[in-house]
Design a protein around this motif. Structure first.
Motif: not given
Length: 563
Positions: A80-81, A84, A87, A90, A95, A101, A123-124, A127-128
């Motif tokens: 996921l990281q 990023q 995504l 974000s 990334s 990561a 972090m977007g 991810v959070q």
């Protein structure tokens, strides 16, 4: 009102709130893990993951479930990281680098939440919320499941409300324990806590990045996020970490003294209440009170020492400020900061509302020693209880040696296999801390990350690996930990410090579960008495002292005595 009196009143309010919650929450968790029934939503989850929640597991199968689930979580969070940058939500962040990561994935899966990055700059939203916040729930539930498995090892099967055969070594079902801990315990409490934090002023949104003007000119960027919901579970699950780099000192996460007290309460409520759960499940609430008394004595002692070192520090500046205010938020003062620091380091939380590096020399040493005790007073969610029960096995063994009698705890005899597993549990974390610290001090590259020399610089390194291996996550400011060396070694320390002890705990649980209970006799050590609480406390302090005091003497003790 004087700052000292304010700190004492906060402590009293906290003790009263924990006392009122202890019995109902502890009894509720005992019913959750003993009930033969499954909720409808739980049945849906079992169907999705393909698990049979009614299959009783021996310790190897239970351990395979723990490790398999944690490995999948690690890989998912790492991916996921790394993805990023493509995504949605974000916030324009790229990334995450591979080493960082890995470190972050290991950190959140291991319930450590060590962060070598600025949360609001890396972090977007996806991810959070979809990565880090989810791990805050499930990693805490894993720790609770392992603790309950050990409790079942001690308990007679007829007390558990499940079809576990006496002497079979069965510990229940990991998937059932994981889902129940998440759905029935963590989710509802965290939801209520998130609403209360929003009411106190914490933010909860999915806003983008805003530019805000400053009084001194220029602008500063702020981004929003689902902060209150993540703050609630990070404290409740003793995870730590923070949406923002300032962590729980940030006004978006921890707006005022009331929210500060609420967050400290969330950190402590489940670990303390699990002792009641333990007493109910083994059929003797007095056994739970004995463990609670040990945890409470150490926690109150550390809190009193911390307040003394921070309030009574010498010098006119400290006296005018009402204590050692360097590195502390004026919203919380010395009292609120000391309470938070002790709570977060005696549990595996790692959230901070002040900079531990700016505490007095002895105050910083207290935070470090709290982690080095094994974070068992009251400790992390689940990990505190099973850590204290392992120390109880050692204490009973030592008491048995004194009278020349085969030791037994809760009707289960302690043989060579059990004491070897308990000893391995105790040794693994100090070995990780001291070996990694020695390597970092001996090699030139890690030393370049230190911004301080002398005892304080050594304390930065010792604190980092103490925090990582004990799955705490807090850090001394001043250490640049975002390097390949620290990202890799602290990541390894977090994973090994989390899962190697779980191997020994589950093997110990299986060994006790395979033993048939023996009746008490006149020579049985009464483990529900104050005498045992004293033996347990002494064992814990002596074992920790022999292990860590030489290293502490080179860092915080040397700094504190020189000031």
């Amino acid at each position: 009102m004087s700052p000292v009196l304010a700190g004492i009143l906060q402590l009293l309010a906290l003790v009263i709130a924990l006392g009122l919650s202890y019995r109902p929450l502890g009894d509720y968790m005992a019913r959750v893990y003993s009930s033969p029934r499954h909720l409808r939503v739980e049945k849906w989850i079992y169907r999705v993951i393909g698990a049979n929640p009614d299959t009783a597991m021996r310790w190897p199968a239970y351990l395979r479930g723990v490790l398999a689930f944690s490995l999948v979580s690690l890989l998912f969070l790492y991916a996921l990281q790394r993805l990023q940058g493509i995504l949605p939500g974000s916030l324009g962040f790229s990334s995450i680098d591979p080493d960082q990561a890995f470190n972050t994935a290991a950190s959140f899966v291991a319930n450590t939440n060590w962060q070598s990055y600025y949360g609001e700059q890396a972090m977007g939203h996806v991810v959070q919320t979809g990565g880090l916040a989810v791990q805050n729930f499930v990693s805490a539930a894993v720790g609770m499941a392992v603790a309950i498995a050990l409790v079942r090892g001690f308990a007679h099967p007829r007390l558990l409300g499940r079809k576990l055969g006496a002497g079979t070594g069965e510990l229940g079902n990991f998937w059932s324990d994981l889902v129940r801990g998440t759905v029935r315990v963590l989710l509802p409490i965290a939801a209520v806590a998130a609403v209360l934090l929003v009411a106190c002023g914490a933010i909860q949104n999915f806003a983008g990045i805003h530019e805000v003007g400053q009084f001194s000119g220029g602008t500063q960027q702020f981004n929003g996020g689902a902060v209150a919901s993540q703050e609630a579970i990070k404290e409740l699950g003793t995870n730590g970490g923070g949406y923002f780099n300032a962590n729980s000192a940030h006004p978006f996460e921890n707006p005022n003294p009331l929210s500060n007290l609420l967050e400290i309460f969330l950190i402590l409520v489940i670990p303390f209440s699990l002792t009641r759960t333990f007493g109910r499940m083994v059929g003797s609430v007095r056994q739970g009170y004995a463990i609670l008394a040990t945890m409470g004595f150490i926690w109150l002692g550390f809190t009193a020492l911390m307040m003394w070192t921070e309030f009574a520090h010498h010098g006119p500046a400290f006296q005018l400020a009402g204590g050692a205010m360097e590195g502390k938020e004026t919203r919380f003062g010395v009292g609120g900061s000391s309470l938070f620091a002790v709570a977060t380091t005696l549990t595996s939380t790692g959230a901070v509302n002040s900079f531990h590096s700016s505490f007095t020399g002895l105050g910083g040493g207290i935070t470090m020693l709290g982690m080095q005790l094994g974070e068992i007073a009251p400790g992390g969610v689940g990990s505190g209880l099973y850590g204290m029960l392992v120390i109880a096995v050692i204490a009973v063994f030592l008491a048995g040696l004194m009278v020349g009698r085969t030791p037994e705890y809760l009707g289960k005899k302690i043989g060579p296999r059990e004491i070897k597993l308990a000893a391995l549990y105790i040794l693994v974390t100090p070995a990780l801390v001291l070996c990694f610290t020695a390597a970092a001090m001996a090699l030139p590259t890690p030393g370049n990350s230190m911004t301080n020399s002398g005892p304080h610089g050594f304390s930065e390194i010792l604190y980092a690996y103490t925090s990582a291996a004990n799955n705490n996550g807090s850090a001394f400011a001043g250490l640049n930990a975002d390097t390949q060396w620290f990202n890799t070694t602290t990541g390894l320390a977090m994973l090994l410090g989390r899962f190697l002890p779980m191997v020994f705990v589950l093997a110990l649980a299986g060994s006790f579960a395979a033993r048939r209970p023996v009746p008490e006799t006149a020579g049985t050590l009464r483990t529900a008495k104050p005498l045992f609480t004293g033996v347990l406390t002494g064992t814990l302090l002596i074992v920790t002292g022999l292990t860590y005091f030489p290293a502490l003497a080179l860092g915080p003790l040397a700094e504190g005595l020189a000031s």
